[in-house]
Structure formats: structure tokens, C-alpha cells
Design an enzyme around this catalytic site. Structure first.
Site, short mmCIF file in Angstrom:
data_model
loop_
_atom_site.label_atom_id
_atom_site.label_comp_id
_atom_site.label_asym_id
_atom_site.label_seq_id
_atom_site.Cartn_x
_atom_site.Cartn_y
_atom_site.Cartn_z
N HIS A 124 38.51 94.93 62.17
CA HIS A 124 40.08 95.33 62.24
C HIS A 124 40.82 94.81 63.64
CE1 HIS A 124 40.97 97.28 58.43
NE2 HIS A 124 40.19 98.29 58.64
N GLY A 172 36.91 105.91 59.21
CA GLY A 172 36.97 105.35 60.58
C GLY A 172 38.54 104.66 60.44
N HIS A 192 32.93 97.47 60.61
CA HIS A 192 34.11 97.37 59.54
C HIS A 192 35.44 97.42 60.64
CE1 HIS A 192 36.48 98.27 56.04
NE2 HIS A 192 37.32 98.90 56.98
N GLU A 193 35.27 98.48 61.48
CA GLU A 193 36.41 98.70 62.38
C GLU A 193 36.58 97.61 63.20
OE1 GLU A 193 38.32 101.09 61.20
OE2 GLU A 193 36.85 102.01 59.83
N GLN A 239 45.34 99.32 62.54
CA GLN A 239 45.94 99.78 61.10
C GLN A 239 46.87 100.68 61.39
OE1 GLN A 239 41.37 100.88 60.04
NE2 GLN A 239 42.51 100.60 58.20
N CYS A 286 38.85 100.63 52.23
CA CYS A 286 39.45 100.72 53.44
C CYS A 286 40.75 101.30 53.57
CB CYS A 286 39.57 99.10 53.78
SG CYS A 286 40.63 98.92 55.43
N LEU A 287 41.44 102.18 54.38
CA LEU A 287 42.35 102.68 54.10
C LEU A 287 43.56 101.67 54.02
CD1 LEU A 287 41.90 105.67 56.88
CD2 LEU A 287 41.71 105.76 54.34
ZN LIG Z 1 39.36 99.53 57.04
#
Ligand SMILES: [Zn+2]
Length: 218
Positions: free
Chosen positions: A162, A71, A158-159, A76, A116-117
Site C-alpha cells: 500500500h 492491518g 500487503h500493507e 488508505q 483489503c479494506l
Molecule cells: Zn489493504
């Protein structure tokens, strides 16, 4: 979001020839990393469903698949619009695009080890609703609703955090968060030092390795 099951994929050699091709042909965007203050931006609703939006969505999908992640939120990649892309499918061929997502209902509870990226190499358990109903628009602006459960429900939450400027490390103790911040800072410095010495050593040999390393998770 980065899945725990994606750990094997993180071990793929960086020197794979596809790496360079993907970077040049497709617009893989740079992913901001914690504690970058831009990750704290509250994103604005998407109002124009035009070619620019489709371009951002396509870039986000490429960036997510290449990372690899399951995701990615626009925040991000430093685009502050309410837009997320997700693919939790095993064959990585079922992209879900959520524009202006809203959670209509939440049920149950599940504790999942999340990554998380934007917080590379770090995983920890977060408790969230196990079932949610989401309303969103697709890339053309058509509204739809969808029931999500398990990993998909966790990923959507989660997204969506963000795009409100929240990170999963916010759910952890401040002590832990500080430890993560310090470790990432140290790794960034080491990475910078390494790439500087590689550039010196190699002379005019070309672009070299892509900037982002694929460390194994944990
Ligand atoms: Zn993330």
C-alpha cells in the site's frame, strides 16, 4: 488488510449503539476505495516523530479496529507517509506499528486468501513470502527488527505494498481486477441512492447510519 477469519465480525449489526459513539469520540478516518487514484501514491518517509504522527497512528488503529481489519496503511486514509498498523492477534489487543518499514529478507512461499479494506467484500488468493525479517521504527522513532511469519508476514507485505501504491488486486488478472472495479462502482452507486432515499424519508431525524456499510465478505 482484512482477514478471512474476520468474516463473522463483518456481520455485526450496523445499528449497534457503539457504532455512533466510536464515530464521534474517536477519529475514525475514511478509507479510500479501489480504484481511487490516491491509493496509487508512493508514500514519503516519516521524518518527524511528533504529536501529529502519534495522532495519525492512533486514528489509524481506531479505524482498523472499527472497520474491522487486521492491518491498515496510512495511504488508505489518504496520509502519504510510510506508516502501517497491524494487529493479527485473536483478542485484537496486540497492535504493531511500523514506521518506515523495510523488508530485510524473505523466505518461503505461502498462498493466502487476502482481502483489503480498500477493496471491500472481495477476497482472492495471493502468493507471498511466508517468512520475512522487517526493520522499522516505532511511534517514538526507535529502530527495531522483527521476524514475521504466516499471517503476520503476509499482512506486513500487503500493507507495505500500500505505501508503495500497490494493491493486492494488482496480483490478479486484469480481467478479474476490472470485474472487481465494476462491482465496487455499482455498489457505491446503490449505496449513494439508498442513503439519498433514506435522508429524504427520515427528514430531520439526525445523522442516520454511518456512511460505510458492513457487508458480509464475499
Ligand atoms: Zn489493504
Amino acid at each position: 488488510m482484512r482477514s478471512v477469519t474476520g468474516r463473522q465480525a463483518l456481520l455485526l449489526p450496523l445499528e449497534h449503539p457503539l457504532g455512533a459513539t466510536i464515530e464521534t469520540l474517536m477519529a475514525i478516518r475514511t478509507i479510500l476505495e479501489f480504484p481511487d487514484p490516491r491509493l496509487r501514491t508512493r508514500a514519503q518517509p516519516v521524518t518527524r516523530f511528533d504529536a501529529d504522527l502519534r495522532r495519525v497512528i492512533d486514528d489509524m488503529l481506531e479505524t482498523m479496529y472499527a472497520a474491522p481489519g487486521i492491518g491498515l496503511a496510512a495511504t488508505q486514509v489518504d496520509v502519504h507517509q510510510r506508516l502501517v498498523v497491524i494487529d493479527v492477534s485473536a483478542d485484537r489487543a496486540d497492535p504493531l506499528v511500523l514506521v518506515n518499514p523495510e523488508i530485510l529478507s524473505r523466505e518461503g512461499e505461502t498462498a493466502t486468501e487476502e482481502g483489503c479494506l480498500s477493496v471491500p467484500g472481495f477476497f482472492d488468493e495471493v502468493t507471498r513470502a511466508s517468512r520475512i525479517r522487517v526493520r522499522a521504527q516505532d511511534r517514538d522513532g526507535n529502530a527495531f527488527e522483527r521476524d514475521c511469519e504466516d499471517l503476520l508476514a503476509v499482512c506486513v507485505q500487503h500493507e507495505m505494498d500500500h505505501i508503495d501504491g500497490r494493491l493486492f488486486v494488482d496480483y490478479l488478472s486484469s480481467l478479474k481486477r476490472e470485474r472487481v472495479r465494476k462491482r465496487l462502482e455499482k455498489e457505491r452507486k446503490e449505496r449513494a441512492a439508498r442513503s439519498a432515499s433514506e435522508t429524504r424519508g427520515r427528514g430531520g431525524e439526525g445523522p442516520g447510519k454511518p456512511p460505510r456499510e458492513r457487508r458480509s465478505a464475499l
